[in-house]
Structure formats: structure tokens, C-alpha cells
Write a protein that holds these residues in place. Sequence first.
Motif, PDB file in Angstrom:
ATOM      1  N   ASP A 198     113.050 -15.479 -21.758  1.00  0.00           N
ATOM      2  CA  ASP A 198     111.779 -14.948 -22.289  1.00  0.00           C
ATOM      3  C   ASP A 198     110.661 -14.981 -21.240  1.00  0.00           C
ATOM      4  O   ASP A 198     109.484 -14.956 -21.600  1.00  0.00           O
ATOM      5  N   ILE A 199     111.029 -14.984 -19.965  1.00  0.00           N
ATOM      6  CA  ILE A 199     110.031 -15.204 -18.902  1.00  0.00           C
ATOM      7  C   ILE A 199     108.890 -14.181 -18.923  1.00  0.00           C
ATOM      8  O   ILE A 199     107.770 -14.484 -18.519  1.00  0.00           O
ATOM      9  N   ALA A 200     109.176 -12.970 -19.432  1.00  0.00           N
ATOM     10  CA  ALA A 200     108.134 -11.927 -19.403  1.00  0.00           C
ATOM     11  C   ALA A 200     107.398 -11.778 -20.733  1.00  0.00           C
ATOM     12  O   ALA A 200     106.531 -10.922 -20.867  1.00  0.00           O
ATOM     13  N   LYS A 201     107.735 -12.632 -21.705  1.00  0.00           N
ATOM     14  CA  LYS A 201     107.254 -12.366 -23.070  1.00  0.00           C
ATOM     15  C   LYS A 201     105.742 -12.521 -23.227  1.00  0.00           C
ATOM     16  O   LYS A 201     105.146 -11.905 -24.110  1.00  0.00           O
ATOM     17  N   GLU A 202     105.110 -13.324 -22.394  1.00  0.00           N
ATOM     18  CA  GLU A 202     103.670 -13.516 -22.555  1.00  0.00           C
ATOM     19  C   GLU A 202     102.854 -12.758 -21.502  1.00  0.00           C
ATOM     20  O   GLU A 202     101.637 -12.951 -21.396  1.00  0.00           O
ATOM     21  N   LEU A 203     103.504 -11.884 -20.760  1.00  0.00           N
ATOM     22  CA  LEU A 203     102.757 -11.031 -19.826  1.00  0.00           C
ATOM     23  C   LEU A 203     101.952 -10.020 -20.637  1.00  0.00           C
ATOM     24  O   LEU A 203     102.382  -9.613 -21.718  1.00  0.00           O
ATOM     25  N   PRO A 204     100.805  -9.571 -20.116  1.00  0.00           N
ATOM     26  CA  PRO A 204     100.072  -8.507 -20.809  1.00  0.00           C
ATOM     27  C   PRO A 204     100.979  -7.288 -21.008  1.00  0.00           C
ATOM     28  O   PRO A 204     101.856  -7.026 -20.176  1.00  0.00           O
ATOM     29  N   ARG A 205     100.788  -6.584 -22.113  1.00  0.00           N
ATOM     30  CA  ARG A 205     101.657  -5.453 -22.462  1.00  0.00           C
ATOM     31  C   ARG A 205     101.770  -4.430 -21.331  1.00  0.00           C
ATOM     32  O   ARG A 205     102.845  -3.887 -21.083  1.00  0.00           O
ATOM     33  N   GLU A 206     100.636  -4.151 -20.658  1.00  0.00           N
ATOM     34  CA  GLU A 206     100.707  -3.109 -19.615  1.00  0.00           C
ATOM     35  C   GLU A 206     101.574  -3.564 -18.445  1.00  0.00           C
ATOM     36  O   GLU A 206     102.279  -2.755 -17.833  1.00  0.00           O
ATOM     37  N   GLU A 207     101.563  -4.874 -18.161  1.00  0.00           N
ATOM     38  CA  GLU A 207     102.445  -5.388 -17.091  1.00  0.00           C
ATOM     39  C   GLU A 207     103.900  -5.324 -17.529  1.00  0.00           C
ATOM     40  O   GLU A 207     104.792  -5.004 -16.748  1.00  0.00           O
ATOM     41  N   GLN A 208     104.137  -5.647 -18.807  1.00  0.00           N
ATOM     42  CA  GLN A 208     105.502  -5.539 -19.332  1.00  0.00           C
ATOM     43  C   GLN A 208     105.995  -4.099 -19.210  1.00  0.00           C
ATOM     44  O   GLN A 208     107.106  -3.847 -18.736  1.00  0.00           O
ATOM     45  N   LEU A 209     105.154  -3.147 -19.603  1.00  0.00           N
ATOM     46  CA  LEU A 209     105.573  -1.749 -19.571  1.00  0.00           C
ATOM     47  C   LEU A 209     105.872  -1.290 -18.140  1.00  0.00           C
ATOM     48  O   LEU A 209     106.857  -0.581 -17.895  1.00  0.00           O
ATOM     49  N   ALA A 210     105.022  -1.708 -17.198  1.00  0.00           N
ATOM     50  CA  ALA A 210     105.252  -1.319 -15.797  1.00  0.00           C
ATOM     51  C   ALA A 210     106.622  -1.835 -15.327  1.00  0.00           C
ATOM     52  O   ALA A 210     107.344  -1.140 -14.603  1.00  0.00           O
ATOM     53  N   LEU A 211     106.986  -3.047 -15.761  1.00  0.00           N
ATOM     54  CA  LEU A 211     108.306  -3.595 -15.401  1.00  0.00           C
ATOM     55  C   LEU A 211     109.425  -2.840 -16.126  1.00  0.00           C
ATOM     56  O   LEU A 211     110.462  -2.545 -15.528  1.00  0.00           O
ATOM     57  N   VAL A 212     109.210  -2.532 -17.420  1.00  0.00           N
ATOM     58  CA  VAL A 212     110.221  -1.774 -18.178  1.00  0.00           C
ATOM     59  C   VAL A 212     110.530  -0.465 -17.463  1.00  0.00           C
ATOM     60  O   VAL A 212     111.688  -0.041 -17.375  1.00  0.00           O
ATOM     61  N   MET A 213     109.490   0.166 -16.921  1.00  0.00           N
ATOM     62  CA  MET A 213     109.674   1.469 -16.274  1.00  0.00           C
ATOM     63  C   MET A 213     110.516   1.378 -15.002  1.00  0.00           C
ATOM     64  O   MET A 213     110.970   2.382 -14.480  1.00  0.00           O
TER      65      MET A 213
END
Length: 219
Positions: free
Chosen positions: A76-91
Motif C-alpha cells: 500500500d506504499i502509494a495509498k496516501e499519495l495525493p490523487r494527482e500523484e497517484q494518477l501520474a504513476l498509474v499513467m
Amino acid sequence: MNVCEDKTEQAALLAQFEQADAAYLKQFAAAYALVKARLQTPRLLHSLGVAQTAARLAEAFGGDVPKAYLAGLCHDIAKELPREEQLALVMRSKLAADEGVLAHKVLWHAPAGSVLLADLAAAHPELDEAVQSACLWHTLGKPAMTRLEEIVFVADLIEPGRDFPDLPAIRRAAAQSLAEGVAACMYGAIHFLEVGGKYIHPLAYEGYDYYKNKLSESK
Ligand SMILES: [Fe+2]
Ligand SMILES: [Fe+2]
């Protein structure tokens, strides 16, 4: 995740985990620091619960025990990142073109985490592809997962901090075999989402069909 809100109790639980798993946390001190820096205590406790449970499942079903601990710790290392940072990684992830994932923020942290771990692997080679992949699939699941992916998928749902009505039955299934555990977790997740009228990704159904068939073929 059902961790008490009392900070003193959280600190006591954390101390218990750190004492019980001192050997693993020493072996994976760098990874633990990376996770600890990114998660609040309740989710850190969940991650330690998943790590401990993953190690037990690996022990019971012939997996790589330290690797299972590490993958559980990092899932769950990315679970508390801001949503926009999560999305940039998802992409940048293997699910970058998956419309079902892109449309549902709750599904972002797993592919986001896999890319974050890949980035961190440059300096921390223990965060290898197997660990990244276990993180990638820990929420959705899919047909024919690797043993490590199965272990983290199941451990995420049955760790000691979890509490929901179907859990005792899922834990009993997971004590039989990994395939039983995965099928029970997938069935439980689908049922929970259906009852709540929530989105269900096609891979959840595909995964459940695969593991259900695998079990019926082995009987
Ligand atoms: Fe997660
Ligand atoms: Fe989790």
C-alpha cells in the motif's frame, strides 16, 4: 482496515509488530523506512499485518518467506499519495490504458505503487519485479497470479486488523490452500461490491472464474 483511533493504542500495536518482526524489519530496514515515511500509523499497522500474514502464508504454502514479508509490507506504499500523484504513476503503469481502473480512483494506488516501487528499485534492488507485481495486482487480482501475487492478495484481506462478516469463512478457506484463499477473497470482494452497488472490474470476475475452475478441476 480497522485500527483503533486511540494514538496510544496504535503506538502500542506498532511496538508489538516491531518487536515480533524485528528480524525482518532489520533485514528490510530501508524498505520499512520508505513505507513508514509515506503512511500514517493506521495504514502502517495494516501493512505490517499484511507482511506478517504474507510470511505465514508463504511458510504454509511453500513461498519465499522473506520476499512475501517484504511484498506485504510495501503493497500500500502509494495509498496516501495525493490523487494527482497517484494518477501520474498509474499513467506509467501496466494499467495505464485500463478504462475501468482510470475511472475509479480507489483502484489507482496498486498500479501507482508498482511504479513507485520500480522507481525506488534503482536504489533498493530488493524491491524487484516480483514485489512490484504483487503490489500491482493486490487490489484487482486476476487469473493465474504468481504465488507471491496470490499471497499478498489474500494477506491483504485476512490480516489480523481486518474485521468484516465474511472474514472467518475466508480465513478458513485460506488455511486450506492458496487457491481456496484467493477464490474466497475474490468471491467475498465481488459479493461486497455487488451488495454495495459499487463498480466491479472485469478482472475480478475473470479471476474468480479462473480460481473456481482450478479448484473444481483439482477435486
Ligand atoms: Fe491496497
Ligand atoms: Fe492493503
